[in-house]
Design a protein around this motif. Structure first.
Motif, short mmCIF file in Angstrom:
data_model
loop_
_atom_site.label_atom_id
_atom_site.label_comp_id
_atom_site.label_asym_id
_atom_site.label_seq_id
_atom_site.Cartn_x
_atom_site.Cartn_y
_atom_site.Cartn_z
N GLY A 449 40.38 37.08 42.35
CA GLY A 449 41.59 37.74 42.83
C GLY A 449 42.13 38.82 41.92
N SER A 450 41.44 39.09 40.81
CA SER A 450 41.91 40.10 39.85
C SER A 450 40.84 41.16 39.64
CB SER A 450 42.25 39.45 38.50
OG SER A 450 43.28 38.50 38.65
N PRO A 451 41.25 42.39 39.31
CA PRO A 451 40.26 43.42 39.00
C PRO A 451 39.64 43.15 37.63
CG PRO A 451 42.46 44.26 38.61
CD PRO A 451 42.62 42.90 39.24
N PRO A 452 38.51 43.79 37.31
CA PRO A 452 37.95 43.66 35.96
C PRO A 452 38.98 44.04 34.89
CG PRO A 452 36.43 44.81 37.42
CD PRO A 452 37.73 44.68 38.14
N GLN A 453 38.92 43.39 33.76
CA GLN A 453 39.90 43.65 32.69
C GLN A 453 39.16 43.86 31.38
OE1 GLN A 453 43.77 41.98 33.39
NE2 GLN A 453 43.65 40.92 31.44
#
Length: 454
Positions: A449-453
């Motif tokens: 649910g999160s973009p790459p970081q």
């Protein structure tokens, strides 16, 4: 459910050109987030370290009895009672953290933890107020248990959502570094008091000192947490349409995540049974069951925890390189094969044998303490991460982890078999191994649910 394939080498997959652009986070902000989260965990385990190491004394203060085993069982019963309300705390704080933010909820749990621990130091003894003393102790433990229901899941979520994908294991390992530091501080203080004070002074007033220290510690931790910003993942989630995030139904948080919840329960079971066995129960096992010198036993366990602290960040970094699954699987295999030999060494009774057996168990435990803070949050998507992780984590801890000292003490009393701690850890290792078999590798990948970081 099919088994997850073994992670390919290298663990970090090539970037999909159609994937969302990676989000960058200020390294200074990441460090502050890790410190604030780890300090809260340190404070929680400062209390656990104090309570476990001073359990024999607390039994004399709050549960007068001519039978030392009954005193110890009563003390560990109050210890275990706090875990009964942890799922309730998780049900309250977890969804709240998904709704109003991780930072605000972690500030509340910090206040409640500090207040509960501080209150224990003010409770009159059984000799002063009778049955009211153990009842007040139980009430304070319930406040602690309710607050910790939202602490670990929130702190691990907070670090995981701040950490770059390729460093999540290393940065997450500092959460359990804080656990060990808090435990060493609490246990070390009890060890010093035990060595310096007579038994009469320790029972009369010395036992109160460690609990009263929680007040100033809580103020410091609250200050650090209030200075933080919300995590990038939660901030991105709140930017969605209000209608999409107004409320996460309990159905979505639990039944919608049932497979991940089962994996979470299994992983947390092996993590916490072995953790509480080594760090909470073994000091009392050495003293009450093996009649080992109390001060020497405390020093050995402190040394093991110091060793774990040294290895912890390296093991976390290793999980970023080879994956969470191999590291956790190694811990499960180690406890299955080495629990009996390690306990036989401990029962041999010499300082060297006890240190060797405890050291082996401590190094195996690092496989869990280093990898779990990154592995567990990666089981759930951002929208329900805090809530679902709180439910799964606290159910498992309440049923299996926090009850470990009480159950093992009762099993030894009922059977007379001094090898029960080893058998209990082996059973936990089997369950943990099954969970590892089915879990998906998360090292080097964005959180669901999160973009790459980066």
């Amino acid at each position: 459910m099919p088994s997850a394939p073994a992670p390919a080498h290298p663990v970090h997959p090539p970037r999909d050109p159609e994937a969302p652009e990676a989000v960058g986070v200020d390294p200074a902000l990441v460090k502050r987030a890790v410190k604030a989260a780890a300090l809260g965990n340190a404070m929680e385990w400062f209390d656990f370290g104090v309570y476990s190491y001073i359990a024999v004394t607390l039994g004399k203060v709050f549960f007068p009895s001519g039978n030392p085993t009954v005193q110890l069982l009563s003390t560990f019963g109050a210890f275990a009672a706090a875990f009964l309300v942890r799922p309730l705390g998780g049900l309250v704080f977890g969804p709240l953290g998904d709704r109003v933010g991780r930072r605000k909820v972690l500030a509340v749990t910090m206040i409640m933890m500090a207040a509960g621990t501080f209150a224990i130091g003010l409770i009159p003894s059984y000799a002063t107020i009778g049955v009211g003393a153990p009842l007040l102790l139980l009430a304070a433990r319930l406040v602690q248990g309710f607050s910790t229901g939202g602490e670990y899941a929130g702190a691990s979520t907070f670090i995981a959502e701040y950490a770059p994908d390729k460093k999540r294991g290393f940065l997450g390992s500092w959460l359990e570094f804080g656990t060990l530091a808090g435990y060493i501080a609490g246990a070390g203080l009890v060890t010093v008091l035990t060595a310096l004070l007579s038994t009469e002074d320790l029972v009369s007033w010395g036992w109160r000192i460690p609990f009263l220290i929680a007040g100033p510690m809580g103020v410091i931790g609250l200050y650090l947490r209030l200075r933080l910003e919300e995590t990038p993942a939660f901030t991105a989630e709140t930017e969605k349409a209000e209608a999409d995030r107004r409320k996460v139904p309990l159905r979505e948080m639990i039944t919608g995540q049932w497979q991940a919840l089962l994996l979470c329960v299994g992983l947390v079971l092996v993590f916490n049974v072995t953790d509480y066995m080594l760090l909470s129960y073994m000091p009392s096992y050495l003293t009450s069951e093996l009649k080992y010198d109390e001060t020497h036993g405390l020093l050995v366990v402190l040394g093991v925890m110091a060793l774990m602290m040294v290895v912890q960040p390296f093991a976390g970094a290793l999980s970023d390189r080879v994956g969470r699954r191999p590291v956790i699987a190694a811990g499960c295999a180690g406890f299955l094969l080495l629990s009996v030999p390690a306990l036989l060494l401990i029962r041999q009774g010499s300082l060297f044998a006890i240190a060797l057996g405890m050291g082996a168990l401590g190094l195996l435990l690092v496989c869990f303490t280093a990898a779990m803070p990154a592995a567990l949050p990666a089981l759930f998507p951002t929208r329900v991460r805090y809530g679902s992780l709180s439910v799964g984590f606290n159910i498992s801890v309440s049923l299996f982890g926090g009850t470990t000292p009480l159950v093992v003490t009762a099993l030894i009393g009922a059977t007379g078999n001094m090898m029960m701690p080893a058998y209990y850890m082996m059973a936990a290792a089997v369950i943990g191994g099954v969970a590892v078999w089915f879990m998906t590798e998360s090292a080097g990948r964005p959180l669901p649910g999160s973009p790459p970081q980066r």
